[in-house]
Scaffold this motif. Sequence first.
Motif, PDB file in Angstrom:
ATOM      1  N   SER A 175      16.258 -70.073   5.819  1.00 52.06           N
ATOM      2  CA  SER A 175      17.244 -69.594   6.791  1.00 52.06           C
ATOM      3  C   SER A 175      16.572 -68.732   7.852  1.00 52.06           C
ATOM      4  N   CYS A 176      15.619 -67.895   7.427  1.00 55.47           N
ATOM      5  CA  CYS A 176      14.886 -67.049   8.377  1.00 55.47           C
ATOM      6  C   CYS A 176      13.985 -67.893   9.272  1.00 55.47           C
ATOM      7  N   LEU A 177      13.299 -68.878   8.707  1.00 54.99           N
ATOM      8  CA  LEU A 177      12.426 -69.742   9.503  1.00 54.99           C
ATOM      9  C   LEU A 177      13.218 -70.499  10.559  1.00 54.99           C
ATOM     10  N   ASP A 178      14.415 -70.940  10.198  1.00 54.12           N
ATOM     11  CA  ASP A 178      15.233 -71.741  11.117  1.00 54.12           C
ATOM     12  C   ASP A 178      15.649 -70.967  12.365  1.00 54.12           C
ATOM     13  N   GLU A 179      15.762 -69.652  12.269  1.00 57.56           N
ATOM     14  CA  GLU A 179      16.219 -68.885  13.428  1.00 57.56           C
ATOM     15  C   GLU A 179      15.074 -68.298  14.252  1.00 57.56           C
ATOM     16  N   MET A 180      13.840 -68.538  13.812  1.00 58.54           N
ATOM     17  CA  MET A 180      12.692 -68.008  14.548  1.00 58.54           C
ATOM     18  C   MET A 180      12.429 -68.804  15.818  1.00 58.54           C
ATOM     19  N   SER A 181      11.766 -68.166  16.773  1.00 60.54           N
ATOM     20  CA  SER A 181      11.285 -68.887  17.951  1.00 60.54           C
ATOM     21  C   SER A 181      10.166 -69.827  17.519  1.00 60.54           C
ATOM     22  N   ASP A 182       9.793 -70.768  18.376  1.00 55.54           N
ATOM     23  CA  ASP A 182       8.742 -71.731  18.027  1.00 55.54           C
ATOM     24  C   ASP A 182       7.436 -71.031  17.669  1.00 55.54           C
ATOM     25  N   SER A 183       7.039 -70.059  18.495  1.00 53.84           N
ATOM     26  CA  SER A 183       5.764 -69.383  18.246  1.00 53.84           C
ATOM     27  C   SER A 183       5.820 -68.554  16.969  1.00 53.84           C
ATOM     28  N   GLN A 184       6.955 -67.889  16.712  1.00 54.04           N
ATOM     29  CA  GLN A 184       7.098 -67.118  15.480  1.00 54.04           C
ATOM     30  C   GLN A 184       7.041 -68.026  14.258  1.00 54.04           C
ATOM     31  N   GLN A 185       7.698 -69.175  14.369  1.00 57.33           N
ATOM     32  CA  GLN A 185       7.755 -70.086  13.223  1.00 57.33           C
ATOM     33  C   GLN A 185       6.395 -70.694  12.906  1.00 57.33           C
ATOM     34  N   ILE A 186       5.660 -71.091  13.947  1.00 54.26           N
ATOM     35  CA  ILE A 186       4.326 -71.648  13.733  1.00 54.26           C
ATOM     36  C   ILE A 186       3.439 -70.635  13.006  1.00 54.26           C
ATOM     37  N   LYS A 187       3.476 -69.386  13.455  1.00 56.73           N
ATOM     38  CA  LYS A 187       2.679 -68.329  12.828  1.00 56.73           C
ATOM     39  C   LYS A 187       3.113 -68.117  11.383  1.00 56.73           C
ATOM     40  N   ALA A 188       4.423 -68.112  11.151  1.00 58.44           N
ATOM     41  CA  ALA A 188       4.948 -67.890   9.804  1.00 58.44           C
ATOM     42  C   ALA A 188       4.561 -69.031   8.869  1.00 58.44           C
ATOM     43  N   VAL A 189       4.662 -70.269   9.340  1.00 57.24           N
ATOM     44  CA  VAL A 189       4.349 -71.433   8.502  1.00 57.24           C
ATOM     45  C   VAL A 189       2.853 -71.482   8.186  1.00 57.24           C
ATOM     46  N   ASN A 190       2.028 -71.168   9.164  1.00 55.54           N
ATOM     47  CA  ASN A 190       0.584 -71.101   8.904  1.00 55.54           C
ATOM     48  C   ASN A 190       0.281 -70.102   7.792  1.00 55.54           C
ATOM     49  N   HIS A 191       0.913 -68.936   7.878  1.00 61.15           N
ATOM     50  CA  HIS A 191       0.696 -67.904   6.855  1.00 61.15           C
ATOM     51  C   HIS A 191       1.223 -68.366   5.507  1.00 61.15           C
ATOM     52  N   LEU A 192       2.382 -68.994   5.509  1.00 65.41           N
ATOM     53  CA  LEU A 192       2.996 -69.475   4.269  1.00 65.41           C
ATOM     54  C   LEU A 192       2.097 -70.492   3.574  1.00 65.41           C
ATOM     55  N   LEU A 193       1.630 -71.479   4.336  1.00 64.90           N
ATOM     56  CA  LEU A 193       0.847 -72.564   3.749  1.00 64.90           C
ATOM     57  C   LEU A 193      -0.496 -72.092   3.200  1.00 64.90           C
ATOM     58  N   THR A 194      -1.046 -71.064   3.805  1.00 66.90           N
ATOM     59  CA  THR A 194      -2.373 -70.612   3.377  1.00 66.90           C
ATOM     60  C   THR A 194      -2.323 -69.465   2.376  1.00 66.90           C
ATOM     61  N   ASN A 195      -1.122 -68.995   2.025  1.00 66.61           N
ATOM     62  CA  ASN A 195      -1.035 -67.848   1.118  1.00 66.61           C
ATOM     63  C   ASN A 195      -0.137 -68.061  -0.099  1.00 66.61           C
ATOM     64  N   VAL A 196       0.561 -69.190  -0.156  1.00 63.84           N
ATOM     65  CA  VAL A 196       1.413 -69.479  -1.314  1.00 63.84           C
ATOM     66  C   VAL A 196       0.707 -70.511  -2.188  1.00 63.84           C
ATOM     67  N   SER A 197       0.754 -70.321  -3.482  1.00 64.71           N
ATOM     68  CA  SER A 197       0.034 -71.209  -4.396  1.00 64.71           C
ATOM     69  C   SER A 197       0.708 -72.573  -4.493  1.00 64.71           C
ATOM     70  N   ASN A 198      -0.084 -73.576  -4.865  1.00 68.13           N
ATOM     71  CA  ASN A 198       0.456 -74.925  -5.055  1.00 68.13           C
ATOM     72  C   ASN A 198       1.486 -74.951  -6.175  1.00 68.13           C
ATOM     73  N   ASP A 199       1.337 -74.080  -7.174  1.00 65.93           N
ATOM     74  CA  ASP A 199       2.296 -74.049  -8.280  1.00 65.93           C
ATOM     75  C   ASP A 199       3.690 -73.702  -7.788  1.00 65.93           C
TER      76      ASP A 199
END
Length: 461
Positions: free
Chosen positions: A207-231
């Motif tokens: 829900s938070c990602l959906d309301e972000m601006s494009d630049s905010q979301q790209i930064k957030a997703v990059n951080h998410l993908l590189t910091n959350v475990s595969n499990d």
Amino acid sequence: MNSQFSIPSLPETPQCSPNQLIQLASNLPDATISIPSVDKVLEAIEQGKADQLSKLDWVYCIHAKAQWDQQNIDRSRKTSAAIWKVAISNSWLQHQLLWRLALYYSGQQEQVLAKSLTQSFDIFANSDLVSHLLPVQIIRTLRSEQAGIELAKIACEHRVNQTELLNTIKEDLPIWIPLFSRFIEEITPYFTTICSPTQQQVRWLLSCLDEMSDSQQIKAVNHLLTNVSNDIANNHSLLVDWLRRNYRNGENWYKLSDQARQRLREWIGGINYSDFEKLVNLILNRLDLQNFESNRLCSRRDFWANYSNRFERLRILLPTTSQIAIGYQIQGDVDLLEDDGSEPTEVCIFDFGEWFVVEFFRGRGGETRLFPKNSKNQQILFGESTLSVKRIRCLGGDKHDHVYLWQEFSPTWLKNHGILPNPNTQPSRNPTAEKLRKREHSLESWQREIEHLEREARAYM
């Protein structure tokens, strides 16, 4: 001389004597003018009469408390604590103090509240009657060096995104202070600190990602993908599905870092492989299989585990007998396999990016087929609602066996088509000459069987 306009006549001025005014004043009730003061407020609190104070009294007291403290240093903290205690049960006073305190901690107006009142806030905030209130929790975060992270935590606990949070508190706190516009950047950093997020926490994140601006979301997703475990990703297909829809194709894919793109491939593959693995395990547990059939399924499950990073999509086709036995325990893209007279078998179709891989689990043949990913094959393999074993075999494609030593030769076959295993996968062993002769014998029989099955399929179609 005649005037064009006439002068209006005025009423006579009433004749009032001073004696009459004196008499009128003497008949008015006695009135005492109360001038606000800090001492007056403190005296009322001490006498238990705080409820008799007017709003004007409180406004003056809050405004003048800092100056009063300078002249009464020894009483400043104790009297401020008394004011906060009154605010616990006085919602209007509570609002006045919290609003100013938010401004004070955000650095907007340092002189808006006496220092003694800011230092005594915990007297109020630790009360069971108000500690749970959202404005109180938020002001606690304003004092933290990690205010953004703390506010993200509060938003998560209350399951509200930035817009919902601001709508909730806009009557209670000044929502224009910088923290409220900045904390959205801390959403993903906070989420990555959660060891085992729940489904509700994942929904909050999306829900938070959906309301972000494009630049905010790209930064957030990059951080998410590189910091959350595969499990964690494997346990939350909802999160992976959102990322696949929004970032696997199109221009957003190329806005991700190389590391983030690799992790997204792994996440998508992990979810799809887990569905495949679950299907195999259910078949092994629910169907009455012969030992050689069980061994064949186990070997395929273990083999494709080495390619889990490559699974873009998965479609599962079940014969009626398997669907009855397994029921609705498999989620995802699952359909009934049309009966065309072939021996019962489950079929899995893997999307490996540039290729479709089709696995026949059981029955005669039991081959793997490889099809180029073009619009025709995509429409048939992933678009048609009814597919049968013979229909798939009629498509042709490149074939590979599952006879003796197939696990040693399949990786080379896949590699020749650009399908590589996961990193750190152990290479295939080199079989002995005796084992190769045994394989060649088995392979001849399999090739005759496949040719026969393909003739049957063409005749049927």
